[in-house]
Write a protein that holds these residues in place. Sequence first.
Motif, PDB file in Angstrom:
ATOM      1  N   HIS A 211       2.559   3.550  -1.875  1.00 33.31           N
ATOM      2  CA  HIS A 211       2.716   3.855  -3.294  1.00 33.31           C
ATOM      3  C   HIS A 211       3.823   4.873  -3.518  1.00 33.31           C
ATOM      4  O   HIS A 211       4.075   5.727  -2.665  1.00 33.31           O
ATOM      5  CB  HIS A 211       1.407   4.389  -3.871  1.00 33.31           C
ATOM      6  CG  HIS A 211       0.301   3.386  -3.820  1.00 33.31           C
ATOM      7  ND1 HIS A 211      -0.980   3.695  -4.172  1.00 33.31           N
ATOM      8  CD2 HIS A 211       0.264   2.073  -3.454  1.00 33.31           C
ATOM      9  CE1 HIS A 211      -1.755   2.634  -4.028  1.00 33.31           C
ATOM     10  NE2 HIS A 211      -1.019   1.649  -3.583  1.00 33.31           N
TER      11      HIS A 211
ATOM     12  N   ASN B 150      -3.940   8.078   6.536  1.00 36.74           N
ATOM     13  CA  ASN B 150      -5.402   8.033   6.430  1.00 36.74           C
ATOM     14  C   ASN B 150      -6.015   9.432   6.327  1.00 36.74           C
ATOM     15  O   ASN B 150      -6.950   9.646   5.557  1.00 36.74           O
ATOM     16  CB  ASN B 150      -5.997   7.250   7.604  1.00 36.74           C
ATOM     17  CG  ASN B 150      -5.701   5.771   7.495  1.00 36.74           C
ATOM     18  OD1 ASN B 150      -5.785   5.178   6.418  1.00 36.74           O
ATOM     19  ND2 ASN B 150      -5.332   5.159   8.603  1.00 36.74           N
TER      20      ASN B 150
ATOM     21  N   SER C  52       6.861  -1.303  -1.129  1.00 34.58           N
ATOM     22  CA  SER C  52       5.443  -0.976  -0.974  1.00 34.58           C
ATOM     23  C   SER C  52       4.807  -1.662   0.232  1.00 34.58           C
ATOM     24  O   SER C  52       3.767  -1.235   0.706  1.00 34.58           O
ATOM     25  CB  SER C  52       4.679  -1.347  -2.245  1.00 34.58           C
ATOM     26  OG  SER C  52       4.735  -2.745  -2.459  1.00 34.58           O
TER      27      SER C  52
ATOM     28  N   LEU D 220       0.791  -1.231   0.000  1.00 31.47           N
ATOM     29  CA  LEU D 220       0.000   0.000   0.000  1.00 31.47           C
ATOM     30  C   LEU D 220       0.826   1.286   0.000  1.00 31.47           C
ATOM     31  O   LEU D 220       0.274   2.368  -0.159  1.00 31.47           O
ATOM     32  CB  LEU D 220      -0.946   0.017   1.208  1.00 31.47           C
ATOM     33  CG  LEU D 220      -2.000  -1.085   1.255  1.00 31.47           C
ATOM     34  CD1 LEU D 220      -2.827  -0.972   2.538  1.00 31.47           C
ATOM     35  CD2 LEU D 220      -2.892  -1.039   0.025  1.00 31.47           C
TER      36      LEU D 220
ATOM     37  N   LEU E 246      -5.056   6.674   0.117  1.00 30.99           N
ATOM     38  CA  LEU E 246      -5.581   5.369  -0.281  1.00 30.99           C
ATOM     39  C   LEU E 246      -7.098   5.341  -0.149  1.00 30.99           C
ATOM     40  O   LEU E 246      -7.677   6.079   0.648  1.00 30.99           O
ATOM     41  CB  LEU E 246      -4.979   4.275   0.610  1.00 30.99           C
ATOM     42  CG  LEU E 246      -3.447   4.207   0.630  1.00 30.99           C
ATOM     43  CD1 LEU E 246      -2.981   3.312   1.759  1.00 30.99           C
ATOM     44  CD2 LEU E 246      -2.938   3.691  -0.718  1.00 30.99           C
ATOM     45  N   LYS E 247      -7.713   4.438  -0.884  1.00 29.63           N
ATOM     46  CA  LYS E 247      -9.162   4.258  -0.796  1.00 29.63           C
ATOM     47  C   LYS E 247      -9.530   3.311   0.341  1.00 29.63           C
ATOM     48  O   LYS E 247     -10.692   3.178   0.686  1.00 29.63           O
ATOM     49  CB  LYS E 247      -9.703   3.722  -2.122  1.00 29.63           C
ATOM     50  CG  LYS E 247      -9.572   4.729  -3.247  1.00 29.63           C
ATOM     51  CD  LYS E 247     -10.092   4.184  -4.546  1.00 29.63           C
ATOM     52  CE  LYS E 247      -9.889   5.215  -5.657  1.00 29.63           C
ATOM     53  NZ  LYS E 247     -10.265   4.708  -6.963  1.00 29.63           N
TER      54      LYS E 247
ATOM     55  N   PHE F 231      -5.422   2.463   6.021  1.00 28.44           N
ATOM     56  CA  PHE F 231      -4.025   2.039   6.135  1.00 28.44           C
ATOM     57  C   PHE F 231      -3.734   1.649   7.576  1.00 28.44           C
ATOM     58  O   PHE F 231      -4.089   2.363   8.508  1.00 28.44           O
ATOM     59  CB  PHE F 231      -3.078   3.158   5.714  1.00 28.44           C
ATOM     60  CG  PHE F 231      -1.633   2.737   5.777  1.00 28.44           C
ATOM     61  CD1 PHE F 231      -1.023   2.159   4.678  1.00 28.44           C
ATOM     62  CD2 PHE F 231      -0.889   2.904   6.940  1.00 28.44           C
ATOM     63  CE1 PHE F 231       0.301   1.749   4.733  1.00 28.44           C
ATOM     64  CE2 PHE F 231       0.427   2.496   7.005  1.00 28.44           C
ATOM     65  CZ  PHE F 231       1.031   1.917   5.904  1.00 28.44           C
TER      66      PHE F 231
END
Length: 157
Positions: free
Chosen positions: A24, A84, A53, A22, A89-90, A93
Amino acid sequence: MANTYTQIHIQFVFAVKYRNGLIHTSFKEELYQYISGIIKANNHKLLAINGMSDHIHILIGMRPTQSISELMQVIKANSSKWINEKKFLKVKFEWQEGYGAFSYSKSHVDNVIKYIQNQEERHKTKSFQEEYLEFLEAFEVEYDERYIFKEPAVSSF
């Protein structure tokens, strides 16, 4: 602490929960800067930070004014909250529970920095799990494989 002189070099290794990739490249450097700020704010000296990652390596010159576990709690809690809040991220985390902390003498610091800087090359041939188990074995850390890496919950559907 007047008249207290130390030279403590610790490499921390910790992973994203379930070792999901996660972190990136779009925010990796910003994350490293944020973590660097946490380390500096806690009066330690960052020597190297890098990762992949799914995990991070950090080498610091550590002051004896804080415990390893306290520093790791601060780094992991604040950095996951920051990721967060930034909505990079969608998904939510989270860091994996636990971490590795390995100590080095001054004579090994340059090699550890090079090791951390070359994560991308190293992981072309070796997984994080293989790397982490090698650390535990090289440092003669007793461990139970059942508790090292948390696996995702298996659906009963």
